[in-house]
Scaffold this active site. Structure first.
Site, mmCIF file in Angstrom:
data_model
loop_
_atom_site.group_PDB
_atom_site.id
_atom_site.type_symbol
_atom_site.label_atom_id
_atom_site.label_comp_id
_atom_site.label_asym_id
_atom_site.label_seq_id
_atom_site.Cartn_x
_atom_site.Cartn_y
_atom_site.Cartn_z
ATOM 1 N N PRO A 2 0.824 -1.214 0.000
ATOM 2 C CA PRO A 2 0.000 0.000 0.000
ATOM 3 C C PRO A 2 0.860 1.266 0.000
ATOM 4 O O PRO A 2 1.791 1.381 0.787
ATOM 5 C CB PRO A 2 -0.793 -0.103 1.309
ATOM 6 C CG PRO A 2 -0.758 -1.546 1.681
ATOM 7 C CD PRO A 2 0.551 -2.064 1.164
ATOM 8 N N GLU A 3 0.576 2.151 -0.920
ATOM 9 C CA GLU A 3 1.193 3.477 -0.919
ATOM 10 C C GLU A 3 0.061 4.488 -0.728
ATOM 11 O O GLU A 3 -1.078 4.104 -0.464
ATOM 12 C CB GLU A 3 1.963 3.700 -2.233
ATOM 13 C CG GLU A 3 3.076 2.652 -2.426
ATOM 14 C CD GLU A 3 3.980 2.939 -3.629
ATOM 15 O OE1 GLU A 3 4.183 4.114 -3.953
ATOM 16 O OE2 GLU A 3 4.468 1.967 -4.233
ATOM 17 N N ARG A 246 16.046 0.129 -3.133
ATOM 18 C CA ARG A 246 14.869 -0.405 -3.818
ATOM 19 C C ARG A 246 15.125 -0.571 -5.305
ATOM 20 O O ARG A 246 15.798 0.238 -5.930
ATOM 21 C CB ARG A 246 13.667 0.550 -3.617
ATOM 22 C CG ARG A 246 13.338 0.841 -2.166
ATOM 23 C CD ARG A 246 12.980 -0.426 -1.387
ATOM 24 N NE ARG A 246 11.790 -1.064 -1.900
ATOM 25 C CZ ARG A 246 10.552 -0.722 -1.567
ATOM 26 N NH1 ARG A 246 10.342 0.251 -0.712
ATOM 27 N NH2 ARG A 246 9.525 -1.363 -2.077
#
Ligand SMILES: [Zn+2]
Length: 256
Positions: A2-3, A246
Site C-alpha cells: 500500500p502506498e 529499492r
C-alpha cells in the site's frame, strides 16, 4: 504494498461506510498488530463509541471517535486492506479469517476489518505522527522545494523518505519520476525550482490517477517495469538499478 493511493482509498471507504455506527465489540486480541496495547485495551476504549472522521497523512491513517474518545490509528503495513461489511472472511474473497487481525463490530451487525496476510499492519490508539512529513498529495509548492530540493541523496531516495514527504513508495516514486522526466539518480539538491515544481505537478497527477484507477499498480510505467521492458513514451529500453535500497526502473533516454 500500500502506498498513498491505496491508503486514501481505504480512508475514503471508512468515511463512506463506517462512520457514525456504534461499536459494540472489538477483536483486538492480536498483541503484535495491536502493540503496545494488550488484549482488551483498545476494546475498552472504543466500545460504545462511533468513528466520526477518517484522516490520512502519507500512509498513516487514523479515525476520530465520539465523545472525546481516543484516535484510532490504522496502518496497512506491507499488505493490509480495510474491509467494511464484506461477507465473512473465507467465503467472500476466498481469504481465510485468520488474516483478520483487527475487527470492529457495529450495532447494526456490520463490521470493519483490518485484513492482513503478512501481519505487518498496525493498530494503535493515539498514533504518533511526529516523524511523518507533509502529505505528498497536498504539499505546497514552497514546502516541496524546501524539503525535497536539498542534500546529496539520490532524488528517488529523497522522495521516499517519509519524514521529508509522506506517502511515496517504490512504485509511485518510479511512476512520478518517469512522468516528470527526472533521473532517480540525480542528487536531490541539484534540482532547480522549475524541476521541483514539475516533480510536484507530476506527483499530484500520478496520485490522482492511481486513486481513480485503483492503485499504484495502474501507473503507465509500472507494467513495463521488467527485464526487456521499454519506455511506453519513447520506446527506449528501460534501465534498472537499486536506488535507496529499492529496485528502480527508468527511461535513460528521457530521465536525465
Ligand atoms: Zn522514454
Amino acid at each position: 504494498m500500500p502506498e498513498l493511493p491505496e491508503v486514501e482509498r481505504a480512508r475514503a471507504l471508512i468515511e463512506r461506510a463506517a462512520l457514525r455506527r456504534r461499536i459494540v465489540a472489538v477483536e483486538d486480541g492480536d498483541a503484535f498488530v495491536c502493540r503496545p496495547h494488550g488484549p482488551g485495551e483498545i476494546s475498552d476504549a472504543l466500545v460504545g463509541r462511533e468513528l466520526t472522521a477518517a484522516h490520512r497523512r502519507g500512509k498513516a491513517m487514523w479515525c476520530d471517535t465520539s465523545a472525546d474518545g481516543p484516535a484510532l490509528g490504522l496502518h496497512l503495513g506491507m499488505a493490509g486492506r480495510i474491509v467494511v461489511d464484506a461477507a465473512e472472511a473465507g467465503d467472500g474473497d476466498g481469504r481465510p479469517a485468520r488474516w483478520d487481525r483487527f475487527v470492529l463490530h457495529f450495532a447494526d451487525g456490520g463490521r470493519l476489518v483490518l485484513r492482513d496476510k503478512r501481519r505487518l499492519g498496525r493498530v494503535r490508539l493515539e498514533p504518533d505522527l511526529d516523524g511523518v512529513g507533509p502529505d505528498a498529495a497536498t504539499i505546497s509548492r514552497d514546502a516541496l522545494r524546501a524539503r525535497v530540493g536539498r542534500g546529496s541523496a539520490p532524488l528517488k531516495a529523497r522522495i521516499m523518505d517519509q519524514s521529508v514527504l509522506a506517502g511515496v513508495g517504490n512504485l509511485l516514486a518510479d511512476e512520478t519520476l518517469w512522468r516528470a522526466r527526472l533521473s532517480p539518480l540525480r542528487p536531490a539538491g541539484a534540482l532547480d525550482a522549475g524541476e521541483l515544481d514539475r516533480l510536484r505537478r507530476e506527483l499530484r497527477a500520478a496520485v490522482r490517477s492511481a486513486i481513480r484507477e485503483g492503485g499504484v499498480h495502474t501507473g503507465e510505467l509500472i507494467r513495463h517495469r521488467r527485464r526487456g521492458g521499454h519506455c511506453p513514451r519513447c520506446g527506449a529500453e528501460l534501465r534498472r538499478a537499486t536506488v535507496g535500497g529499492r529496485t528502480t526502473w527508468w527511461c535513460p533516454a528521457e530521465q536525465r
